[in-house]
Scaffold this motif. Structure first.
Motif, PDB file in Angstrom:
ATOM      1  N   CYS A  32      21.984 -37.493  10.738  1.00  0.00           N
ATOM      2  CA  CYS A  32      20.952 -37.994  11.293  1.00  0.00           C
ATOM      3  C   CYS A  32      20.973 -37.904  12.761  1.00  0.00           C
ATOM      4  O   CYS A  32      20.328 -38.121  13.615  1.00  0.00           O
ATOM      5  CB  CYS A  32      20.844 -39.339  10.854  1.00  0.00           C
ATOM      6  SG  CYS A  32      22.290 -40.359  11.217  1.00  0.00           S
ATOM      7  N   CYS A  33      22.310 -37.314  13.382  1.00  0.00           N
ATOM      8  CA  CYS A  33      22.631 -37.428  14.758  1.00  0.00           C
ATOM      9  C   CYS A  33      22.160 -36.225  15.254  1.00  0.00           C
ATOM     10  O   CYS A  33      22.694 -35.870  16.549  1.00  0.00           O
ATOM     11  CB  CYS A  33      23.759 -37.678  14.803  1.00  0.00           C
ATOM     12  SG  CYS A  33      24.404 -39.455  14.573  1.00  0.00           S
ATOM     13  N   LEU A  34      21.469 -35.028  14.536  1.00  0.00           N
ATOM     14  CA  LEU A  34      21.227 -33.671  14.871  1.00  0.00           C
ATOM     15  C   LEU A  34      20.024 -33.862  15.530  1.00  0.00           C
ATOM     16  O   LEU A  34      19.069 -34.491  14.962  1.00  0.00           O
ATOM     17  CB  LEU A  34      21.487 -32.629  13.672  1.00  0.00           C
ATOM     18  CG  LEU A  34      22.798 -32.448  13.166  1.00  0.00           C
ATOM     19  CD1 LEU A  34      22.565 -31.566  11.884  1.00  0.00           C
ATOM     20  CD2 LEU A  34      23.661 -31.762  13.900  1.00  0.00           C
ATOM     21  N   ARG A  77      16.635 -46.677  15.558  1.00  0.00           N
ATOM     22  CA  ARG A  77      17.413 -47.815  15.166  1.00  0.00           C
ATOM     23  C   ARG A  77      16.976 -47.912  13.617  1.00  0.00           C
ATOM     24  O   ARG A  77      15.755 -48.021  13.496  1.00  0.00           O
ATOM     25  CB  ARG A  77      17.150 -49.188  15.612  1.00  0.00           C
ATOM     26  CG  ARG A  77      17.950 -50.435  14.947  1.00  0.00           C
ATOM     27  CD  ARG A  77      17.510 -51.747  15.693  1.00  0.00           C
ATOM     28  NE  ARG A  77      17.756 -51.469  17.139  1.00  0.00           N
ATOM     29  CZ  ARG A  77      18.991 -51.702  17.706  1.00  0.00           C
ATOM     30  NH1 ARG A  77      20.126 -52.015  16.979  1.00  0.00           N
ATOM     31  NH2 ARG A  77      18.950 -51.646  19.132  1.00  0.00           N
ATOM     32  N   LEU A  78      17.904 -47.453  12.678  1.00  0.00           N
ATOM     33  CA  LEU A  78      17.476 -47.563  11.151  1.00  0.00           C
ATOM     34  C   LEU A  78      17.098 -48.972  10.716  1.00  0.00           C
ATOM     35  O   LEU A  78      18.216 -49.753  10.698  1.00  0.00           O
ATOM     36  CB  LEU A  78      18.452 -46.760  10.399  1.00  0.00           C
ATOM     37  CG  LEU A  78      18.440 -45.285  10.422  1.00  0.00           C
ATOM     38  CD1 LEU A  78      19.588 -44.680   9.483  1.00  0.00           C
ATOM     39  CD2 LEU A  78      17.116 -44.631  10.241  1.00  0.00           C
ATOM     40  N   THR A  79      16.095 -49.175   9.841  1.00  0.00           N
ATOM     41  CA  THR A  79      15.912 -50.316   9.314  1.00  0.00           C
ATOM     42  C   THR A  79      15.304 -49.909   7.996  1.00  0.00           C
ATOM     43  O   THR A  79      14.835 -48.984   7.615  1.00  0.00           O
ATOM     44  CB  THR A  79      14.695 -51.057  10.105  1.00  0.00           C
ATOM     45  OG1 THR A  79      13.601 -50.301  10.080  1.00  0.00           O
ATOM     46  CG2 THR A  79      14.990 -51.631  11.598  1.00  0.00           C
ATOM     47  N   PRO A  80      15.209 -50.754   6.987  1.00  0.00           N
ATOM     48  CA  PRO A  80      14.523 -50.467   5.599  1.00  0.00           C
ATOM     49  C   PRO A  80      13.203 -49.665   5.793  1.00  0.00           C
ATOM     50  O   PRO A  80      13.072 -48.901   5.179  1.00  0.00           O
ATOM     51  CB  PRO A  80      14.443 -51.774   4.953  1.00  0.00           C
ATOM     52  CG  PRO A  80      15.748 -52.640   5.463  1.00  0.00           C
ATOM     53  CD  PRO A  80      15.635 -52.307   6.898  1.00  0.00           C
ATOM     54  N   ASP A  87      10.769 -39.172   7.589  1.00  0.00           N
ATOM     55  CA  ASP A  87      10.816 -37.644   6.773  1.00  0.00           C
ATOM     56  C   ASP A  87      12.042 -36.831   7.289  1.00  0.00           C
ATOM     57  O   ASP A  87      12.221 -35.764   6.729  1.00  0.00           O
ATOM     58  CB  ASP A  87       9.443 -37.116   6.685  1.00  0.00           C
ATOM     59  CG  ASP A  87       9.236 -36.572   8.331  1.00  0.00           C
ATOM     60  OD1 ASP A  87       9.703 -37.122   9.005  1.00  0.00           O
ATOM     61  OD2 ASP A  87       8.279 -35.452   8.247  1.00  0.00           O
ATOM     62  N   TRP A  88      12.596 -37.284   8.321  1.00  0.00           N
ATOM     63  CA  TRP A  88      13.768 -36.552   8.863  1.00  0.00           C
ATOM     64  C   TRP A  88      15.159 -36.870   8.693  1.00  0.00           C
ATOM     65  O   TRP A  88      16.042 -36.326   8.972  1.00  0.00           O
ATOM     66  CB  TRP A  88      13.533 -36.591  10.540  1.00  0.00           C
ATOM     67  CG  TRP A  88      13.578 -38.328  10.956  1.00  0.00           C
ATOM     68  CD1 TRP A  88      12.441 -39.111  11.342  1.00  0.00           C
ATOM     69  CD2 TRP A  88      14.532 -39.004  11.129  1.00  0.00           C
ATOM     70  NE1 TRP A  88      12.692 -40.193  11.595  1.00  0.00           N
ATOM     71  CE2 TRP A  88      13.919 -40.211  11.768  1.00  0.00           C
ATOM     72  CE3 TRP A  88      15.875 -38.955  11.055  1.00  0.00           C
ATOM     73  CZ2 TRP A  88      14.592 -41.417  11.940  1.00  0.00           C
ATOM     74  CZ3 TRP A  88      16.655 -40.127  11.477  1.00  0.00           C
ATOM     75  CH2 TRP A  88      16.205 -41.189  12.115  1.00  0.00           C
ATOM     76  N   LEU A  89      15.379 -37.927   7.759  1.00  0.00           N
ATOM     77  CA  LEU A  89      16.567 -38.380   7.086  1.00  0.00           C
ATOM     78  C   LEU A  89      17.041 -37.159   6.282  1.00  0.00           C
ATOM     79  O   LEU A  89      16.120 -36.778   5.576  1.00  0.00           O
ATOM     80  CB  LEU A  89      16.469 -39.747   6.439  1.00  0.00           C
ATOM     81  CG  LEU A  89      16.629 -41.053   7.665  1.00  0.00           C
ATOM     82  CD1 LEU A  89      16.463 -42.110   6.733  1.00  0.00           C
ATOM     83  CD2 LEU A  89      18.004 -40.796   8.055  1.00  0.00           C
ATOM     84  N   ARG A  96      18.491 -43.048   2.763  1.00  0.00           N
ATOM     85  CA  ARG A  96      17.306 -42.573   2.041  1.00  0.00           C
ATOM     86  C   ARG A  96      17.230 -42.800   0.402  1.00  0.00           C
ATOM     87  O   ARG A  96      16.232 -42.974  -0.308  1.00  0.00           O
ATOM     88  CB  ARG A  96      17.150 -41.201   2.315  1.00  0.00           C
ATOM     89  CG  ARG A  96      15.964 -40.343   1.835  1.00  0.00           C
ATOM     90  CD  ARG A  96      15.868 -39.051   2.322  1.00  0.00           C
ATOM     91  NE  ARG A  96      14.855 -38.191   1.641  1.00  0.00           N
ATOM     92  CZ  ARG A  96      14.344 -37.106   1.899  1.00  0.00           C
ATOM     93  NH1 ARG A  96      15.196 -36.421   3.301  1.00  0.00           N
ATOM     94  NH2 ARG A  96      13.585 -36.374   1.278  1.00  0.00           N
ATOM     95  N   LEU A  97      18.562 -42.429  -0.093  1.00  0.00           N
ATOM     96  CA  LEU A  97      18.783 -42.520  -1.575  1.00  0.00           C
ATOM     97  C   LEU A  97      18.508 -43.821  -2.166  1.00  0.00           C
ATOM     98  O   LEU A  97      17.645 -44.001  -3.058  1.00  0.00           O
ATOM     99  CB  LEU A  97      20.260 -41.726  -2.059  1.00  0.00           C
ATOM    100  CG  LEU A  97      20.549 -40.460  -1.468  1.00  0.00           C
ATOM    101  CD1 LEU A  97      22.052 -40.240  -1.590  1.00  0.00           C
ATOM    102  CD2 LEU A  97      19.812 -39.591  -2.571  1.00  0.00           C
TER     103      LEU A  97
END
Length: 171
Positions: A32-34, A77-80, A87-89, A96-97
């Motif tokens: 995710c840091c790419l 900042r990831l939240t639910p 769509d980028w995860l 995501r899973l």
């Protein structure tokens, strides 16, 4: 299997996780840091091998996690809700899973008990990234692998153990 036998990370919805559980859910792969590129015409997404300037290429951890949003304004900042809409995860992402109702794979540190299993499964970005300061144009570093499941990560837990034992014994 009874409800008591289901681990918290597979049993709880994302919204029910404590802040500590939320952080533990991250597998530390660094995908995710790419940097990603979005085509302005058709909205398609392209991954690059260029890592955020705060990502340590050895540890695959953020060098300033607590202040990352201040230092990198476009760090998300990831939240639910963000997880469900993004769509980028990468498809291997534990957030995501879980948002998709899927269990964590064998190589996830919560399942394996070993943070190095992410590297062995080929999910980690370790050894595959270009530091942001060395990349002139992101377009020159477009790659497909961050958006795919590595072959080793697709194996079942038992098959993966056999492969890992064979590799270890051949060294």
């Amino acid at each position: 299997m009874s409800d008591e036998a289901i681990p918290w990370w597979n049993a709880k919805p994302l919204e029910a996780l404590s802040p500590e559980e939320w952080e533990l859910l991250c597998d530390g792969c660094g995908r995710c840091c790419l940097h990603k590129l979005r085509d302005p015409d058709d909205g398609s997404l392209a991954f690059t091998a260029v890592a955020c300037r705060l990502l340590d290429s050895e540890t695959i951890r953020c060098r300033d996690y607590a202040r990352r949003h201040a230092r990198v304004p476009d760090c998300v900042r990831l939240t639910p809700q963000v997880v469900r809409e993004a769509d980028w995860l990468p498809p291997t992402c534990a957030y995501r899973l879980r948002a998709e109702g899927k269990a964590l794979p064998w190589w996830h540190p919560l399942v394996s008990g070993d943070p190095a299993s992410v590297v062995r499964a080929g999910v980690s970005v370790r050894g595959r990234i270009v530091p942001e300061r060395e990349a002139e144009a992101l377009e020159d570093h477009v790659v497909a692998w961050p958006g795919r499941w590595p072959k080793a990560a697709k194996r079942t837990e038992g098959a993966a153990r056999v492969v890992l034992r064979r590799r270890a014994s051949s060294v």
